[in-house]
Scaffold this motif. Structure first.
Motif, mmCIF file in Angstrom:
data_model
loop_
_atom_site.group_PDB
_atom_site.id
_atom_site.type_symbol
_atom_site.label_atom_id
_atom_site.label_comp_id
_atom_site.label_asym_id
_atom_site.label_seq_id
_atom_site.Cartn_x
_atom_site.Cartn_y
_atom_site.Cartn_z
ATOM 1 N N ALA A 103 1.401 -1.218 -0.808
ATOM 2 C CA ALA A 103 -0.171 -0.587 -0.083
ATOM 3 C C ALA A 103 0.932 1.069 -0.127
ATOM 4 O O ALA A 103 0.307 1.985 -0.298
ATOM 5 N N LEU A 105 2.750 2.224 2.305
ATOM 6 C CA LEU A 105 3.471 2.310 3.675
ATOM 7 C C LEU A 105 5.231 1.987 3.968
ATOM 8 O O LEU A 105 5.176 1.173 3.621
ATOM 9 N N PHE A 408 5.011 5.748 8.385
ATOM 10 C CA PHE A 408 4.387 6.218 7.204
ATOM 11 C C PHE A 408 3.407 6.702 6.703
ATOM 12 O O PHE A 408 3.802 5.898 5.372
ATOM 13 N N GLY A 409 2.733 7.114 6.564
ATOM 14 C CA GLY A 409 1.380 6.792 5.564
ATOM 15 C C GLY A 409 1.454 8.093 4.879
ATOM 16 O O GLY A 409 1.783 9.667 4.700
ATOM 17 N N ASN A 410 0.452 8.318 3.545
ATOM 18 C CA ASN A 410 0.516 10.220 3.695
ATOM 19 C C ASN A 410 -1.251 9.628 2.713
ATOM 20 O O ASN A 410 -1.850 9.615 1.541
ATOM 21 N N GLY A 411 -2.163 8.823 3.188
ATOM 22 C CA GLY A 411 -3.800 8.593 3.889
ATOM 23 C C GLY A 411 -3.851 7.244 3.568
ATOM 24 O O GLY A 411 -5.215 7.090 2.876
ATOM 25 N N GLN A 412 -3.000 6.513 3.541
ATOM 26 C CA GLN A 412 -3.773 4.454 2.974
ATOM 27 C C GLN A 412 -4.836 4.571 3.958
ATOM 28 O O GLN A 412 -4.595 5.095 5.092
ATOM 29 N N ILE A 413 -5.712 3.582 3.291
ATOM 30 C CA ILE A 413 -7.120 2.973 4.293
ATOM 31 C C ILE A 413 -7.158 2.101 3.222
ATOM 32 O O ILE A 413 -6.191 1.476 2.133
ATOM 33 N N MET B 239 -8.635 13.639 4.257
ATOM 34 C CA MET B 239 -7.637 12.291 4.993
ATOM 35 C C MET B 239 -8.264 11.936 6.061
ATOM 36 O O MET B 239 -8.782 10.905 5.728
ATOM 37 N N ILE B 243 -9.843 7.775 6.565
ATOM 38 C CA ILE B 243 -8.902 7.095 7.437
ATOM 39 C C ILE B 243 -9.865 7.443 8.847
ATOM 40 O O ILE B 243 -9.752 5.885 8.763
ATOM 41 N N ASN B 246 -12.779 4.392 7.178
ATOM 42 C CA ASN B 246 -11.800 3.353 7.297
ATOM 43 C C ASN B 246 -11.548 2.554 8.288
ATOM 44 O O ASN B 246 -11.845 1.508 8.327
ATOM 45 N N HIS B 354 5.258 9.442 16.757
ATOM 46 C CA HIS B 354 5.779 7.918 17.316
ATOM 47 C C HIS B 354 6.568 8.145 17.874
ATOM 48 O O HIS B 354 6.648 6.944 18.512
ATOM 49 N N TYR B 363 0.757 4.908 13.810
ATOM 50 C CA TYR B 363 0.785 5.446 12.586
ATOM 51 C C TYR B 363 1.235 6.798 11.983
ATOM 52 O O TYR B 363 0.348 7.582 13.314
ATOM 53 N N VAL B 364 0.905 7.604 10.999
ATOM 54 C CA VAL B 364 1.082 8.706 11.012
ATOM 55 C C VAL B 364 0.400 8.515 9.304
ATOM 56 O O VAL B 364 0.703 8.182 8.256
ATOM 57 N N ASN B 365 -0.777 9.608 9.340
ATOM 58 C CA ASN B 365 -1.405 9.399 8.042
ATOM 59 C C ASN B 365 -1.540 8.288 7.502
ATOM 60 O O ASN B 365 -2.305 7.575 6.551
ATOM 61 N N ALA B 366 -2.547 6.972 7.891
ATOM 62 C CA ALA B 366 -2.808 6.071 7.743
ATOM 63 C C ALA B 366 -3.901 5.360 8.252
ATOM 64 O O ALA B 366 -3.758 5.618 9.913
ATOM 65 N N SER B 367 -4.676 3.983 8.033
ATOM 66 C CA SER B 367 -6.053 3.286 8.821
ATOM 67 C C SER B 367 -5.011 2.731 9.970
ATOM 68 O O SER B 367 -4.344 2.385 9.265
ATOM 69 N N TYR B 370 -4.544 -1.649 8.917
ATOM 70 C CA TYR B 370 -2.736 -1.816 7.871
ATOM 71 C C TYR B 370 -1.976 -2.660 9.021
ATOM 72 O O TYR B 370 -1.560 -3.670 9.197
#
Lengths: 414, 414
Positions: A103, A105, A408-413, B239, B243, B246, B354, B363-367, B370
């Motif tokens: 994804a 991440l 570290f993500g950028n909006g993953q769902i 976002m 998130i 989701n 973190h 997590y940063v910026n993710a659901s 995961y």
């Protein structure tokens, strides 16, 4: 006197701060703690005298009294131990690898402190400063519970260490001593899951067993060592003799000393008399099975119990086996899984011993006495784990850590 | 019906053989096990019908019935799961590094199986083949104890897997099922230290708690997930909304679903109505603190209990916080340490989150969804550890291993 819940709460409150302390700050505190112990030398010795006086009145054994007794040198050695920890690499905050999943991440596994570590130990006051230093360096808060015999010594040491913490503006709750040394308090500590992340018992088989039986807090079982040396049919006789003598006599009271000697039947006649001669000079009592007794002059008959016993004394069980298979089976049946050694010149035997013996440290052609954090090169030791979960064998700073995944993500769902 | 001690003895007897099985042999067995499940499809389905019929009579919930029910597709998916394990690298026998100590001993740390793994689980029969396959691939013997609701299904699956073992000349005792599903037998299993090296409970909070309370066997606590999403003051609104929707609605019954939403006060007015609108479409009930309620139309008041609860349902607790600090403190106080996420565009906030949040996956910026062995790229999952000892977060094959030190000497003594 704080109760255990108060100690636990205080430890949890400083956990976050300790986890984030910089390496330099932690090292400064360690140096200050060493300094503080030296300054408080007389106070600590006076407290220790109280303990040893009481112990003598109670008729404690010589061995225990020796463990309990502090001297100027022993306090200096405790201080040096703390100073040495400064040189060790900080085990916290390491990310060995980072990868990107499907994804997108970025995922890294980072070392973090365990949190609050509980140590339950017996009459050695030096464990107090060792354990406190190692837990501190690895970012953990520690709750120490030493034996009641050493109470005044432990209190004086902890007070000294806490003075150093305060001087460095570090929270004193990083290092705490359980002042209630009753059995009830010990059992309460073993079930303090809310405040203690890991419990490490250090001591004899009785203590370890009590903790295993009663703890709901995750534990690391340490130290019981029913260790074996097996002399294979192709062994070098001199080497075999030196190894067994060293493993039995260099320090019989420690967990990596050998307790049972296994000898291949083809070697029994030529090596057992040689070994008996050397060990007799050390006043070692031999307890032998029938076959081995044929080649020994003064051995007493061994019983089933002997194969199971960690003597921690000048006693050695001896058994003749007819094959490598029998040796490995005997070890896997009776060993506590600490350290075992084969003396051999046969490649296949060495490979099979390494592969099939199920213990924390498996040696070819060396004394079992090397199972030790310092000897292994870890620069420290919080104990020797004989369980398979989390840590096995000598435990250094790394074994006082856990991990977390940082992502570290950028909006993953999903 | 074998009793637990007999199962334990049988497992211990095959432990050494399994530890030494070659990768190829293990992979052949996995393929044969997959084949066997497909061949026994009808037998397994018939057994499953017995279980579901009994469950329906007993008035089991729809969710539980769904977990319990097998279909042709689900059995095929179990078989495919076993086939996929063939592709995973063998975790046994690896020596990451080897060094020479001061005495000249060469010391290596080698991965070995844990030995005998116990799995205690509930009504999902697919856990039976998953866990058996993963334990087998990692060289462990496994003793499975599924819930009584799934007994006939589990027995049929285990019989099928054992048929494959036999066909490949592997000992059937590698995979065993506890047939006595009474509470007494469960408690006995938790205290079978002599034969079980590690116990992994998989299931709801009640099961996990019972195991933590009663086990003397070392355990790995899994699965309870009171997860949080925190919307920071600089978060991207779209976002953040995606998130939280989701993380709450994609599969509310699993442990990585979010249970509490924390919102920075400066974002509350602009984002909470947006989120309510989306979640209302999913029939999600919102339980909000006073501040959050000001911006929500249908929220019911949250109580202290809501912050602690893993709903596993279409319910979300909502709280407005005045700072990142408050968010982190709330999480560290109430979380079960599973998975937490911050939505932010601020570098400092992301770094602090973190660093300071004490959970298995941060997590940063993710659901939070995961947190899963497959999503992380491990190719397998035996559970998600929420403890700090041994393993933390999603556990793959590597977490089913221990280690031993193998040491090469040439006569060293101390």
């Amino acid at each position: 006197m704080k109760n255990l819940i108060e100690l636990g709460q205080a430890a949890k409150q400083v956990e976050r701060l300790l986890a984030q302390a910089s390496t330099q700050d932690k090292n400064n505190v360690l140096l200050e703690m060493a300094e503080s112990l030296l300054q408080d030398k007389q106070t600590i010795l006076d407290a220790n005298t109280k303990d040893t006086d009481t112990a003598k009145e109670a008729g404690i054994t010589e061995t225990l009294l020796d463990r309990l007794t502090l001297s100027e040198e022993r306090i200096e050695s405790m201080a040096n131990g703390l100073k040495d920890m400064v040189q060790l690499p900080d085990p916290i905050g390491l990310v060995d690898s980072m990868w990107t999943n499907e994804a997108g991440l970025k995922i890294g596994k980072q070392t973090v402190p365990l949190g609050v570590v509980g140590i339950i130990y017996e009459a050695r006051p030096n464990v107090t400063s060792d354990a406190a230093g190692l837990c501190f360096k690895s970012g953990n808060a520690v709750i120490l519970r030493g034996g009641k015999e050493a109470f005044h010594s432990n209190l004086a040491i902890v007070n000294s260490l806490r003075r150093a913490l305060k001087k460095c503006d570090m929270p004193e709750a990083a290092i705490q001593l359980v002042e209630d040394t009753s059995r009830e308090s010990s059992h309460e500590m073993m079930r303090l899951n809310r405040y203690i992340d890991v419990l490490i018992p250090r001591g004899g088989a009785g203590l370890i067993q009590a903790v295993v039986e009663n703890a709901t807090v995750p534990i690391i079982e340490t130290g019981t060592g029913n260790c074996h040396v097996y002399i294979d049919k192709t062994a070098d006789r001199e080497m075999a003799k030196d190894i067994i003598v060293n493993a039995k006599t260099s320090r019989p009271s420690v967990c990596n000393a050998v307790e049972t000697l296994l000898v291949h039947e083809s070697m029994a006649e030529s090596i057992l008399p040689l070994i008996e001669k050397e060990l007799t000079a050390w006043d070692v009592e031999l307890r032998a099975d029938e076959k081995a007794s044929q080649f020994l002059e003064k051995a007493v008959p061994a019983t089933e119990l002997d194969w199971e016993t960690e003597y921690l004394d000048y006693i050695l069980a001896v058994k003749v086996v007819s094959s490598l298979d029998e040796a490995i089976s005997h070890i896997n049946q009776y060993s506590t899984g600490h350290s075992e050694s084969i003396v051999t010149n046969d490649y296949q035997s060495s490979q099979r011993f390494h592969k099939e013996v199920d213990s924390a440290a498996v040696y070819v052609n060396a004394s079992t006495r090397y199972t030790d954090g310092f000897e292994f090169g870890f620069g420290a030791e919080i104990g020797i784990s004989t369980q398979k979960l989390h840590a096995r064998g000598p435990m250094g700073l790394e074994e006082l850590t856990s991990s977390k995944y940082i992502i570290f993500g950028n909006g993953q769902i999903r």
